[in-house]
Design an enzyme around this catalytic site. Structure first.
Site, mmCIF file in Angstrom:
data_model
loop_
_atom_site.group_PDB
_atom_site.id
_atom_site.type_symbol
_atom_site.label_atom_id
_atom_site.label_comp_id
_atom_site.label_asym_id
_atom_site.label_seq_id
_atom_site.Cartn_x
_atom_site.Cartn_y
_atom_site.Cartn_z
ATOM 1 N N HIS A 244 10.799 36.441 36.766
ATOM 2 C CA HIS A 244 11.890 37.174 36.128
ATOM 3 C C HIS A 244 11.305 38.080 35.043
ATOM 4 C CE1 HIS A 244 14.576 34.857 38.398
ATOM 5 N NE2 HIS A 244 15.024 34.007 37.504
ATOM 6 N N ARG B 204 20.073 40.930 39.387
ATOM 7 C CA ARG B 204 19.194 40.407 40.449
ATOM 8 C C ARG B 204 18.501 41.592 41.112
ATOM 9 N NH1 ARG B 204 18.095 35.395 40.681
ATOM 10 N NH2 ARG B 204 20.235 34.701 40.941
ATOM 11 N N GLN C 82 15.930 39.898 37.671
ATOM 12 C CA GLN C 82 15.657 38.527 38.104
ATOM 13 C C GLN C 82 15.349 38.448 39.600
ATOM 14 O OE1 GLN C 82 18.858 37.027 34.806
ATOM 15 N NE2 GLN C 82 18.318 35.506 36.338
ATOM 16 N N CYS D 154 16.237 29.886 33.207
ATOM 17 C CA CYS D 154 14.904 30.463 33.393
ATOM 18 C C CYS D 154 14.630 31.690 32.516
ATOM 19 C CB CYS D 154 14.683 30.790 34.862
ATOM 20 S SG CYS D 154 16.156 31.333 35.710
HETATM 21 P P1 NAP Z 1 17.007 25.093 46.298
HETATM 22 O O1 NAP Z 1 15.712 25.753 46.625
HETATM 23 O O2 NAP Z 1 18.226 25.619 46.972
HETATM 24 O O3 NAP Z 1 16.857 23.514 46.597
HETATM 25 C C1 NAP Z 1 17.888 22.578 46.349
HETATM 26 C C2 NAP Z 1 18.026 21.619 47.526
HETATM 27 O O4 NAP Z 1 18.530 22.300 48.669
HETATM 28 C C3 NAP Z 1 16.745 21.014 48.057
HETATM 29 O O5 NAP Z 1 16.308 19.964 47.233
HETATM 30 C C4 NAP Z 1 17.133 20.523 49.453
HETATM 31 O O6 NAP Z 1 17.760 19.242 49.338
HETATM 32 C C5 NAP Z 1 18.205 21.545 49.850
HETATM 33 N N1 NAP Z 1 17.767 22.520 50.890
HETATM 34 C C6 NAP Z 1 18.569 23.005 51.856
HETATM 35 N N2 NAP Z 1 17.908 23.895 52.624
HETATM 36 C C7 NAP Z 1 16.658 23.979 52.155
HETATM 37 C C8 NAP Z 1 15.517 24.731 52.534
HETATM 38 N N3 NAP Z 1 15.530 25.593 53.563
HETATM 39 N N4 NAP Z 1 14.371 24.578 51.823
HETATM 40 C C9 NAP Z 1 14.339 23.746 50.778
HETATM 41 N N5 NAP Z 1 15.403 22.998 50.367
HETATM 42 C C10 NAP Z 1 16.558 23.117 51.041
HETATM 43 O O7 NAP Z 1 17.318 25.169 44.737
HETATM 44 P P2 NAP Z 1 16.329 25.525 43.524
HETATM 45 O O8 NAP Z 1 16.189 26.990 43.387
HETATM 46 O O9 NAP Z 1 15.100 24.696 43.626
HETATM 47 O O10 NAP Z 1 17.218 25.068 42.271
HETATM 48 C C11 NAP Z 1 17.443 23.704 41.925
HETATM 49 C C12 NAP Z 1 18.097 23.656 40.549
HETATM 50 O O11 NAP Z 1 17.215 24.234 39.578
HETATM 51 C C13 NAP Z 1 19.407 24.446 40.446
HETATM 52 O O12 NAP Z 1 20.292 23.767 39.591
HETATM 53 C C14 NAP Z 1 18.985 25.738 39.814
HETATM 54 O O13 NAP Z 1 20.028 26.380 39.112
HETATM 55 C C15 NAP Z 1 17.908 25.251 38.869
HETATM 56 N N6 NAP Z 1 16.930 26.280 38.492
HETATM 57 C C16 NAP Z 1 16.386 27.061 39.465
HETATM 58 C C17 NAP Z 1 15.450 28.011 39.103
HETATM 59 C C18 NAP Z 1 14.813 28.902 40.141
HETATM 60 O O14 NAP Z 1 14.083 29.812 39.741
HETATM 61 N N7 NAP Z 1 15.018 28.691 41.433
HETATM 62 C C19 NAP Z 1 15.070 28.141 37.768
HETATM 63 C C20 NAP Z 1 15.629 27.298 36.804
HETATM 64 C C21 NAP Z 1 16.557 26.362 37.195
HETATM 65 P P3 NAP Z 1 17.466 18.064 50.386
HETATM 66 O O15 NAP Z 1 15.974 17.929 50.516
HETATM 67 O O16 NAP Z 1 18.112 16.883 49.774
HETATM 68 O O17 NAP Z 1 18.090 18.535 51.643
#
Ligand code: NAP
Length: 369
Positions: free
Chosen positions: A274, A267, A162, A135
């Site tokens: 960010h 962070r 961040q 990001c």
């Molecule tokens: P995240 O919010 O933790 O979501 C990932 C998965 O966690 C969801 O698809 C869901 O899977 C599960 N989950 C468990 N508890 C949850 C809850 N309370 N609310 C929503 N989902 C929950 O991860 P993310 O930040 O989207 O990141 C996903 C990927 O993108 C990672 O590899 C990260 O490094 C990358 N990334 C993130 C960002 C960022 O700013 N966040 C930026 C660039 C890249 P199920 O529906 O299957 O349970």
């Protein structure tokens, strides 16, 4: 009709991806299938197209029947699924937000406003793995690609600020919970005008150090503090987040010779967006208006904020930028070290250009081929 599978659509990046796709009217002309790791058989999200109940994200047979997989599920999922799926002979397009595959030779990092040429060459060469960049790296390039491509830049040092949402949905909740606990424990100390500054400070410090302070996700306090370490350690004292700055930026723009990029990643307690303080070492003295013109040439979303107090406080903050596609850069001025050293501050929504938007646009680009 092409079948497109969405994994991780419920997470932070996935939710923003769906929101953007709905807003742009992207849910047409293909058959969506939604996957889950936690709720097989559940109801799919409403996207204006018929979709079957949630499928098991670990079911390789189901994934093999797709033309495209869009994954926002995270690196562990990619590691567990991508290799076995390819080993079964699957030739579909894999579009992913996780870092796992980014630096592979047979994967391209997608950020089409600045590297459409690199993406097109990769597609022509038969590449099928399209991975969103880190990001902060993507946000930096959204404003710095112009000056870099114009050959103006010798190196960049980036010091990041961040947001909590960069760590995922659970971490966002924890940040707000930490703020809540601080407020609850401070009680009237936070509102009574007669409160002494030291009394309020001792109360907050005590809360931050107490066992009751919620730190399950971040491990340590973030609200009312900060964490100058993101991800794991790699070589030479860097964190993996910091290592990505150089390797990913150079891969995204396919630079040769490389432009060194390095700094510290921190962070902070912002919710979304960010920010980065940049020191830009130029190859020659470049007047600021010329540098600004090169920044504007990066793409239509790179926006310059004048280096003035009101404009900066109003326009160059996470609060102003959150939810928009603009990536802002300001505080631009020559530094004391010489006119070839320029300071800048940039801020962008990491969930948009830093995550969901390149994936959304790659899917469209792929389906329109
Ligand atoms: P995240 O919010 O933790 O979501 C990932 C998965 O966690 C969801 O698809 C869901 O899977 C599960 N989950 C468990 N508890 C949850 C809850 N309370 N609310 C929503 N989902 C929950 O991860 P993310 O930040 O989207 O990141 C996903 C990927 O993108 C990672 O590899 C990260 O490094 C990358 N990334 C993130 C960002 C960022 O700013 N966040 C930026 C660039 C890249 P199920 O529906 O299957 O349970």
């Amino acid at each position: 009709m092409q079948r497109v599978g969405f994994v991780g659509w419920r997470g932070m990046v996935g939710s923003v991806l769906l929101e953007r796709m709905r807003a742009e009217g992207d849910f047409r002309g293909f058959e969506p299938v939604f996957f889950t790791t936690s709720n097989v058989g559940g109801a799919p999200p409403a996207v204006g197209l018929d979709a079957p109940p949630l499928a098991d994200a670990g079911d390789l047979a189901a994934l093999s029947g797709l033309d495209v997989v869009v994954s926002c599920q995270g690196g562990d999922y990619t590691t567990a699924t991508h290799g076995p799926l390819r080993a079964r002979g699957w030739r579909g397009a894999w579009i992913d937000a996780a870092s796992t595959l980014r630096m592979r030779d047979d994967a391209v990092i997608i950020l089409d406003p600045v590297n459409r040429d690199v993406i097109d060459r990769a597609v022509d060469a038969g590449v099928r793995d399209f991975i969103g960049g880190n990001c902060t790296v993507s946000l930096m390039l959204m404003v710095m690609a112009g000056p870099i491509r114009a050959g103006m830049v010798e190196w960049i040092s980036s010091m990041t600020y961040q947001a909590a949402s960069g760590a995922g949905a659970k971490n966002m909740q924890e940040l707000v919970r930490q703020m809540q606990v601080l407020g609850e424990r401070a009680g009237t100390l936070a509102t009574d005008p007669a409160t002494g500054a030291l009394a309020l400070d001792s109360n907050v410090q005590e809360t931050l150090r107490s066992d009751a302070y919620p730190v399950r996700e971040f491990g340590v306090p973030l609200a009312a503090s900060l964490i100058p370490w993101i991800d794991k350690a790699v070589a030479d004292g860097q964190t993996r987040e910091e290592w990505k700055g150089h390797v990913e930026a150079n891969k995204i723009l396919s630079l040769s010779p490389e432009v060194p990029i390095d700094g510290l990643c921190v962070r902070v307690g912002s919710m979304r967006c960010h920010s980065q303080a940049l020191t830009i070492k130029l190859r020659r003295d470049v007047p600021i208006p010329e540098l600004e013109a090169a920044i504007r040439a990066s793409n239509e979303w790179a926006k310059i904020v004048p280096n003035e107090p009101d404009a900066t406080r109003r326009d160059l903050t996470p609060v102003t930028v959150a939810g928009t596609l603009d990536v802002k850069i300001g505080r631009l001025h020559a530094m004391r070290m010489g006119k070839d050293h320029v300071a800048a501050f940039t801020v962008g929504d990491q969930l948009l250009w830093g995550a969901a938007e390149p994936l959304r646009r790659m899917l469209k680009l792929w389906l329109a081929r």
